[in-house]
Scaffold this active site. Sequence first.
Site, PDB file in Angstrom:
ATOM      1  N   SER A  42      -3.354   1.183  -0.504  1.00 53.03           N
ATOM      2  CA  SER A  42      -2.983   2.081   0.587  1.00 53.03           C
ATOM      3  C   SER A  42      -2.597   1.253   1.814  1.00 53.03           C
ATOM      4  CB  SER A  42      -4.139   3.046   0.882  1.00 53.03           C
ATOM      5  OG  SER A  42      -3.716   4.109   1.695  1.00 53.03           O
ATOM      6  N   ASP A 203      -0.693   7.082  -3.491  1.00 51.73           N
ATOM      7  CA  ASP A 203      -1.765   6.246  -2.947  1.00 51.73           C
ATOM      8  C   ASP A 203      -2.686   5.694  -4.021  1.00 51.73           C
ATOM      9  OD1 ASP A 203      -4.137   5.352  -1.435  1.00 51.73           O
ATOM     10  OD2 ASP A 203      -3.094   6.305   0.241  1.00 51.73           O
TER      11      ASP A 203
END
Length: 379
Positions: A42, A203
């Site tokens: 991320s 993500d």
Amino acid sequence: METGIVLTGGGARAAYQVGVLRAISDMYPDWEAPFRVIVGTSAGAINAVALASGAPIFRHNVSHLEGLWSEITVDRIYKSQTLDIFRNMTGVARRLFAGQGEGAPVALLNNSPLRRMLEQEVDFDAIASAIEEERLLAVGVNACGYSTGQNLCFFQGHEDLQSWTMGQRAGTRTRLELSHILASAAIPTVFPPVQINREYFGDGVTRQMAHISPALRLGAERVLVIGVSANSMCPTERPGQPGSPTFAQVIAQVFNGMFLDTLDYDIDRLRLINQLLELIPAEKQAQAGLDLRPVNLLEISPSHQINDIAAKYMDGMPLVLRNLVGATDRHHGTAASLASYLLFDPRFCQELIRLGYEDAQAHARQIERFFHERPAAAD
């Protein structure tokens, strides 16, 4: 002994990692590459690649990262004008009611400014050079495939490193590109997924249960983990008069579960394995066919709740998003928790950098032992 670093996800919370790195660079200003294995997820993937693609001197790369986070604003990450946000939201609503159909993936926010910023800030050719010059062993970026549900570590590294597959976790050799970073940082429903080859990815925390494992598979024998949660330092307080949860509260807990809790579980599990290995004689492990070794692990996480810091700067978010996260409802403290992931405000990020720096200073002795501990002699 190869040293690795794991930089976790958390949106704007990742500014905390820069403070920790800054403290380490001040402790060892002459070091070139203290981490030969770098793995990010991320927003941590952005920090990871920035470290790997910079100059040969570690402190120069950290200074560059610090400058980037200290001056960051929401409009460098996503389109923050009210019209832009409403356009994206209505696009999501249309797809929900009219069916998916064909077309570009939709999300609540348009993160095209992030793409432009990374194009300017990241030199992917420098990663290849660092690996060729053996300053780096490997760089990995985690993302989740939305078709397969597989958590995939895209890595670039030494030619001896092999791809792997273990259930829903895998690693694949590639040349890292901008798409890998954008995919890893695509917070579910907030930022659009990114197509890589035949699949859309989002993500990396979405189905990540083993944050540290990719670093070990890429050759790390000791690992520094920089978290973005104060769960282990600050006890949970229950409300005196709980009410019905708001939509923002529910989403905040979903995000916290993905970004924060799974890392805590992974660290606890690794520490337990280390303790068990100390109790099992080496010959017994060999007889049982256990190919396990203790891992020198150092975790540095916030000593104060990031939510409390975020609550002071929520005016730095666009009004539409403040309303969406429930910032106007003073009865729900979790509004700041949800806001902290999207609060790309220089005041907030600078305070997180300071906190990271102070926390790393408080761990100075542990950091010194971590870097200078020698591997145990073989029997």
